[in-house]
Design a protein around this motif. Structure first.
Motif, mmCIF file in Angstrom:
data_model
loop_
_atom_site.group_PDB
_atom_site.id
_atom_site.type_symbol
_atom_site.label_atom_id
_atom_site.label_comp_id
_atom_site.label_asym_id
_atom_site.label_seq_id
_atom_site.Cartn_x
_atom_site.Cartn_y
_atom_site.Cartn_z
ATOM 1 N N ILE A 285 3.295 2.046 -9.238
ATOM 2 C CA ILE A 285 4.207 1.312 -8.367
ATOM 3 C C ILE A 285 3.957 1.781 -6.933
ATOM 4 O O ILE A 285 3.999 2.975 -6.659
ATOM 5 N N ALA A 286 3.700 0.826 -6.036
ATOM 6 C CA ALA A 286 3.475 1.159 -4.624
ATOM 7 C C ALA A 286 4.459 0.354 -3.778
ATOM 8 O O ALA A 286 4.555 -0.870 -3.928
ATOM 9 N N MET A 287 5.189 1.038 -2.910
ATOM 10 C CA MET A 287 6.147 0.367 -2.042
ATOM 11 C C MET A 287 5.566 0.264 -0.640
ATOM 12 O O MET A 287 4.951 1.211 -0.139
ATOM 13 N N SER A 288 5.782 -0.881 -0.009
ATOM 14 C CA SER A 288 5.251 -1.094 1.335
ATOM 15 C C SER A 288 5.892 -0.130 2.328
ATOM 16 O O SER A 288 7.024 0.328 2.139
ATOM 17 N N SER A 289 5.146 0.148 3.401
ATOM 18 C CA SER A 289 5.665 1.058 4.430
ATOM 19 C C SER A 289 6.879 0.455 5.134
ATOM 20 O O SER A 289 7.768 1.184 5.576
ATOM 21 N N ASP A 290 6.954 -0.892 5.223
ATOM 22 C CA ASP A 290 8.124 -1.537 5.835
ATOM 23 C C ASP A 290 9.390 -1.258 5.026
ATOM 24 O O ASP A 290 10.442 -0.968 5.601
ATOM 25 N N LEU A 291 9.289 -1.351 3.712
ATOM 26 C CA LEU A 291 10.467 -1.083 2.876
ATOM 27 C C LEU A 291 10.836 0.396 2.910
ATOM 28 O O LEU A 291 12.017 0.741 2.911
ATOM 29 N N TYR B 198 -1.535 -2.591 -19.098
ATOM 30 C CA TYR B 198 -1.677 -1.157 -18.852
ATOM 31 C C TYR B 198 -2.617 -0.946 -17.680
ATOM 32 O O TYR B 198 -3.534 -1.712 -17.469
ATOM 33 N N ARG B 199 -2.384 0.107 -16.930
ATOM 34 C CA ARG B 199 -3.168 0.490 -15.763
ATOM 35 C C ARG B 199 -3.100 -0.558 -14.653
ATOM 36 O O ARG B 199 -3.981 -0.632 -13.809
ATOM 37 N N SER B 200 -2.055 -1.377 -14.674
ATOM 38 C CA SER B 200 -1.850 -2.347 -13.601
ATOM 39 C C SER B 200 -1.251 -1.649 -12.393
ATOM 40 O O SER B 200 -0.822 -0.491 -12.478
ATOM 41 N N LYS B 201 -1.221 -2.376 -11.281
ATOM 42 C CA LYS B 201 -0.584 -1.863 -10.075
ATOM 43 C C LYS B 201 0.465 -2.886 -9.650
ATOM 44 O O LYS B 201 0.204 -4.088 -9.654
ATOM 45 N N ILE B 202 1.641 -2.399 -9.298
ATOM 46 C CA ILE B 202 2.729 -3.239 -8.818
ATOM 47 C C ILE B 202 2.940 -2.873 -7.342
ATOM 48 O O ILE B 202 3.151 -1.704 -7.024
ATOM 49 N N VAL B 203 2.902 -3.881 -6.478
ATOM 50 C CA VAL B 203 3.139 -3.666 -5.067
ATOM 51 C C VAL B 203 4.477 -4.287 -4.712
ATOM 52 O O VAL B 203 4.700 -5.486 -4.940
ATOM 53 N N VAL B 204 5.385 -3.483 -4.153
ATOM 54 C CA VAL B 204 6.718 -3.937 -3.771
ATOM 55 C C VAL B 204 6.705 -4.102 -2.253
ATOM 56 O O VAL B 204 6.448 -3.159 -1.508
#
Length: 151
Positions: free
Chosen positions: A59-65, A144-150
């Motif tokens: 899980i990766a969250m944007s720098s704006d959030l 599996y091994r997916s990436k989620i970008v928030v």
């Protein structure tokens, strides 16, 4: 007569000795079995943890959030009751500042190819945290091994 008494005593001692040997053997087998069981359990747990780390979704969250005071905690991926397989992302969001906006979530497979998008209006006050469900389309499967970008 003496011989019969000696023979009877010898038989009694032999039976007692055999029972003692049997008990000690059983204790040794039990202790060894317990040690093997503990080793096998530790091995299985180690393999399981290794698989979990290899197969987990990032899980990766944007720098704006992040600048808006949001961070994430635990997440889960499940089947959407309305249809589809592994297409419902439940994400724990923590609010370090008041927030009210639409959050977009993109799913990418292990090769970096986008596989789906979802959005949800999220609102929270500073110091709050809650679980939010992001529903992807029926054909999206978060692998599996997916990436989620928030974002």
């Amino acid at each position: 007569m003496k011989t019969s008494v000696y023979l009877a005593l010898l038989c009694v001692f032999t039976l007692i000795s055999c029972q003692r040997v049997k008990d000690k053997t059983q204790e040794t087998i039990n202790a060894g079995g317990e040690a093997v069981g503990k080793s096998a359990t530790e091995f299985i747990e180690g393999v399981s943890e290794g698989i979990d780390k290899t197969l987990e979704v990032k899980i990766a969250m944007s720098s704006d959030l992040k600048a808006s005071g949001l961070s994430t905690g635990k997440y889960s991926i499940s089947n959407n009751p309305q249809g589809g397989k592994d297409n419902l992302l439940t994400l724990y969001i923590i609010f370090d500042q008041d927030f009210k906006d639409i959050i977009y979530v993109k799913a990418f497979d292990k090769n970096g190819l986008e596989t789906g998008r979802a959005k949800l209006e999220v609102e929270g006050k500073k110091g709050e945290a809650n679980y939010y469900d992001f529903t992807f389309g029926k054909r999206v499967e978060i692998e599996y091994r997916s990436k989620i970008v928030v974002e």
